[in-house]
Design an enzyme around this catalytic site. Structure first.
Site, PDB file in Angstrom:
ATOM      1  N   GLU A  60     -14.321  -7.349   3.806  1.00 33.30           N
ATOM      2  CA  GLU A  60     -15.609  -7.355   3.108  1.00 33.30           C
ATOM      3  C   GLU A  60     -16.115  -5.944   2.841  1.00 33.30           C
ATOM      4  O   GLU A  60     -16.617  -5.649   1.754  1.00 33.30           O
ATOM      5  CB  GLU A  60     -16.677  -8.096   3.935  1.00 33.30           C
ATOM      6  N   CYS A  88     -18.392 -11.157  10.174  1.00 34.34           N
ATOM      7  CA  CYS A  88     -18.913 -10.724  11.470  1.00 34.34           C
ATOM      8  C   CYS A  88     -20.284 -10.071  11.261  1.00 34.34           C
ATOM      9  O   CYS A  88     -20.753  -9.936  10.125  1.00 34.34           O
ATOM     10  CB  CYS A  88     -17.944  -9.732  12.119  1.00 34.34           C
ATOM     11  N   CYS A  91     -20.161  -6.954   8.898  1.00 34.14           N
ATOM     12  CA  CYS A  91     -19.968  -7.314   7.492  1.00 34.14           C
ATOM     13  C   CYS A  91     -21.167  -8.059   6.921  1.00 34.14           C
ATOM     14  O   CYS A  91     -21.557  -7.840   5.775  1.00 34.14           O
ATOM     15  CB  CYS A  91     -18.684  -8.120   7.334  1.00 34.14           C
TER      16      CYS A  91
END
Length: 154
Positions: A60, A88, A91
């Protein structure tokens, strides 16, 4: 988070899955991401943590950096980010900061997902931006790719 998908979502998630497969070439966890605006591909990325020796080289982040260069601004407005695994916390924070309009992810991440599973960074009511989030698109295919990768390591 919703499971509302549009006709072109499948196509762009398949591009993200192809991008995830590229991570296998350098022994990285197979996660891929693409950034799309107005139906056009702006950027793509896959995990490169092992390749770069960089803990922030997530799919990402790489895709968002490329998209920002493509649009000439850190604000990646009116864009959709497709990613093969629920982002996560790092990101998800980058997605919020980049002002991405919509996030579509494939497999949920019950261990580190920050878009509804473990945390909900993208839905934080105190943050200045909240993208629309849709999860579960082609989740089986993304999960199978990840499972095969980790099974080969055991």
């Amino acid at each position: 988070m919703s499971e509302h998908f549009f006709p072109r979502d499948d196509y762009f998630m398949r591009l993200a899955l192809r991008e995830a497969e590229r991570a296998l070439e350098h022994d990285d966890v197979p996660i891929g991401a693409v950034v799309v605006r107005d139906g056009e591909l702006l950027a793509a990325g896959h995990n490169e943590r092992e390749l770069r020796g960089d803990p922030t080289a997530h799919a990402e982040v790489i895709a968002l950096r490329e998209a920002a260069r493509a649009v000439g601004s850190w604000r990646v407005l009116d864009a959709v980010l497709y990613v093969t695994l629920e982002p996560c916390a790092m990101c998800a924070g980058a997605i919020v900061l980049a002002r991405v309009a919509r996030l579509v992810f494939a497999a949920g991440d019950p261990k580190a997902g920050a878009c509804g599973s473990v945390l909900d960074v993208t839905g934080g009511p105190r943050l200045n931006h909240r993208p629309v989030v849709a999860g579960g698109l082609l989740a089986g295919e993304a999960a199978a790719l990840l499972s095969a990768f980790f099974a080969s390591r055991r």
